[in-house]
Design a protein around this motif. Structure first.
Motif, PDB file in Angstrom:
ATOM      1  N   GLY A 107     -13.719 -13.832   3.610  1.00 23.42           N
ATOM      2  CA  GLY A 107     -12.545 -13.832   4.469  1.00 23.42           C
ATOM      3  C   GLY A 107     -12.525 -12.613   5.381  1.00 23.42           C
ATOM      4  O   GLY A 107     -13.191 -11.602   5.129  1.00 23.42           O
ATOM      5  N   THR A 108     -11.752 -12.702   6.453  1.00 22.17           N
ATOM      6  CA  THR A 108     -11.566 -11.571   7.361  1.00 22.17           C
ATOM      7  C   THR A 108     -10.939 -10.408   6.595  1.00 22.17           C
ATOM      8  O   THR A 108     -10.030 -10.600   5.787  1.00 22.17           O
ATOM      9  N   LEU A 109     -11.417  -9.206   6.840  1.00 17.86           N
ATOM     10  CA  LEU A 109     -10.939  -8.014   6.135  1.00 17.86           C
ATOM     11  C   LEU A 109      -9.952  -7.242   7.009  1.00 17.86           C
ATOM     12  O   LEU A 109     -10.165  -7.085   8.214  1.00 17.86           O
ATOM     13  N   MET A 110      -8.887  -6.757   6.391  1.00 16.88           N
ATOM     14  CA  MET A 110      -7.861  -5.989   7.099  1.00 16.88           C
ATOM     15  C   MET A 110      -7.652  -4.672   6.355  1.00 16.88           C
ATOM     16  O   MET A 110      -7.528  -4.658   5.137  1.00 16.88           O
ATOM     17  N   MET A 111      -7.625  -3.575   7.106  1.00 15.91           N
ATOM     18  CA  MET A 111      -7.420  -2.275   6.473  1.00 15.91           C
ATOM     19  C   MET A 111      -6.783  -1.307   7.459  1.00 15.91           C
ATOM     20  O   MET A 111      -6.776  -1.542   8.668  1.00 15.91           O
ATOM     21  N   TYR A 112      -6.250  -0.215   6.907  1.00 17.23           N
ATOM     22  CA  TYR A 112      -5.687   0.850   7.725  1.00 17.23           C
ATOM     23  C   TYR A 112      -6.650   2.035   7.724  1.00 17.23           C
ATOM     24  O   TYR A 112      -7.353   2.274   6.734  1.00 17.23           O
ATOM     25  N   GLU A 113      -6.663   2.780   8.818  1.00 15.46           N
ATOM     26  CA  GLU A 113      -7.473   4.000   8.853  1.00 15.46           C
ATOM     27  C   GLU A 113      -6.848   5.015   9.796  1.00 15.46           C
ATOM     28  O   GLU A 113      -6.238   4.657  10.808  1.00 15.46           O
ATOM     29  N   GLU A 169      -2.593   5.868  14.311  1.00 13.13           N
ATOM     30  CA  GLU A 169      -3.077   5.135  13.139  1.00 13.13           C
ATOM     31  C   GLU A 169      -3.648   3.785  13.581  1.00 13.13           C
ATOM     32  O   GLU A 169      -3.106   3.144  14.474  1.00 13.13           O
ATOM     33  N   TYR A 170      -4.723   3.370  12.917  1.00 11.06           N
ATOM     34  CA  TYR A 170      -5.408   2.134  13.285  1.00 11.06           C
ATOM     35  C   TYR A 170      -5.289   1.053  12.213  1.00 11.06           C
ATOM     36  O   TYR A 170      -5.291   1.344  11.009  1.00 11.06           O
ATOM     37  N   CYS A 171      -5.226  -0.192  12.670  1.00 21.13           N
ATOM     38  CA  CYS A 171      -5.446  -1.351  11.821  1.00 21.13           C
ATOM     39  C   CYS A 171      -6.817  -1.884  12.200  1.00 21.13           C
ATOM     40  O   CYS A 171      -7.060  -2.170  13.377  1.00 21.13           O
ATOM     41  N   GLY A 203      -6.061  -2.108   2.175  1.00 24.02           N
ATOM     42  CA  GLY A 203      -5.425  -0.797   2.187  1.00 24.02           C
ATOM     43  C   GLY A 203      -6.219   0.226   2.986  1.00 24.02           C
ATOM     44  O   GLY A 203      -6.828  -0.088   4.002  1.00 24.02           O
ATOM     45  N   PHE A 204      -6.234   1.463   2.501  1.00 25.20           N
ATOM     46  CA  PHE A 204      -6.986   2.537   3.161  1.00 25.20           C
ATOM     47  C   PHE A 204      -8.350   2.707   2.490  1.00 25.20           C
ATOM     48  O   PHE A 204      -8.432   2.755   1.260  1.00 25.20           O
ATOM     49  N   SER A 263       0.820  -1.203   0.000  1.00 22.75           N
ATOM     50  CA  SER A 263       0.000   0.000   0.000  1.00 22.75           C
ATOM     51  C   SER A 263       0.864   1.269   0.000  1.00 22.75           C
ATOM     52  O   SER A 263       0.551   2.252   0.672  1.00 22.75           O
ATOM     53  N   ASP A 264       1.982   1.231  -0.724  1.00 22.21           N
ATOM     54  CA  ASP A 264       2.824   2.423  -0.879  1.00 22.21           C
ATOM     55  C   ASP A 264       3.521   2.379  -2.236  1.00 22.21           C
ATOM     56  O   ASP A 264       3.483   1.351  -2.931  1.00 22.21           O
ATOM     57  N   PRO A 265       4.141   3.471  -2.675  1.00 24.69           N
ATOM     58  CA  PRO A 265       4.695   3.556  -4.035  1.00 24.69           C
ATOM     59  C   PRO A 265       5.831   2.582  -4.323  1.00 24.69           C
ATOM     60  O   PRO A 265       6.255   2.443  -5.471  1.00 24.69           O
TER      61      PRO A 265
END
Length: 295
Positions: free
Chosen positions: A169-175, A229-231, A148-149, A104-106
């Motif tokens: 499936g379980t979902l994972m994201m950043y916020e 920052e949260y996961c 991702g975000f 999730s980055d360049p």
């Protein structure tokens, strides 16, 4: 034609250098591995998302390797220069501010360019926030998806949530903290009151995991404003829900109310939570469902 990379055999074939993707700490400096430190000392160049942040890390571990900037706003010019140096035989380590680069980055763009050029790309594993949050969430880990975000705009966020609605499936994201409540509100609206873990400050002194349903976590945030920052780790859709959606029918449509509640109890929910979920699915007041199944 299949391109095969043998990471530790003929690494200098063609005179090219190696691109190392080096994990850095996500909070605690002891997240750093011995291999990561050695690699950062041995390469000719380190490409960093934030050179100021990375310089602190290098100073701590007494690493004097030359440092250059590579981030979202200069990735086109900087990326082509890094590829040129790699093709000339220099080995480069790519790092992000925290955790694994190219997630999730360049950095992903640089990796794609390197692969296209036939340059060896080697991972130097280490800490990762999303996976660390997943394994302490208490939610299923057999199948999961990193997203991702979430989008910032309300309309885009709604469309994004709809696309993920039937992901089992379980979902994972950043916020980020200032968008957290808005995102949870939208999840509650589109997905219902699923189980969730809000994880922050991973591997730091104030590491915290808040676990509950989405509505319970929203209530928690009213008394404990978001910090850091949260996961977010969120339970996936009920198996088969997407099949019913494609036919225009809700997955629970053929179930009696008692069977609907039993389904959620078999998933590990207590009676109260199972009734709440069934009521939310059917758009009924909780009290009405409670009275119907407890006669």
């Amino acid at each position: 034609m299949v391109q095969v990379q043998k990471s530790f055999k003929d690494q200098v074939a063609g005179g090219y250098g190696t691109l190392y993707l080096v994990a850095t700490p996500i909070g605690n400096l002891e997240d750093m591995t011995f291999r990561a430190i050695r690699t950062l000392k041995e390469v000719q160049l380190i490409a960093a998302e934030d050179t100021r942040q990375t310089r602190k890390l290098l100073t701590h571990f007494e690493i004097s390797t030359r440092l250059v900037s590579y981030h979202e706003h200069n990735k086109q010019a900087s990326g082509s220069e890094l590829i040129r140096l790699l093709t000339e035989g220099q080995s480069i380590a790519l790092v992000s501010d925290a955790g694994l680069p190219a997630v999730s980055d360049p950095g992903a763009d640089l990796v794609a360019d390197a692969v296209e050029q036939g340059i060896t790309v080697v991972p130097i594993p280490g800490a990762n926030a999303a996976l660390s949050a997943l394994i302490i969430s208490g939610l299923p880990t057999e199948q999961f998806m990193f997203t991702g975000f979430p989008p910032r705009e309300k309309k885009s966020l709604g469309e994004w949530l709809k696309r993920l609605q039937y992901q089992e499936g379980t979902l994972m994201m950043y916020e980020s903290p200032h968008r957290l409540k808005k995102t949870l509100d939208a999840m509650l609206e589109h997905w219902g009151d699923r189980k969730i873990a809000m994880v922050r400050e991973l591997t730091k002194r104030h590491e915290e995991a808040a676990r509950g349903t989405i509505s319970e976590c929203l209530a928690f945030l009213e008394e404990h404003p978001p910090l850091g920052e949260y996961c977010l780790i969120i339970e996936g859709a009920v198996a088969g829900a997407g099949d019913h959606a494609q036919s225009g029918e809700s997955w629970w449509a053929s179930l009696e109310l008692e069977e609907h509640v039993d389904h959620y109890e078999k998933e590990g929910n207590d009676r109260k939570e199972a009734i709440k979920k069934a009521a939310l699915d059917r758009g009924l007041p909780k009290r009405e469902v409670y009275n119907a199944v407890n006669r």
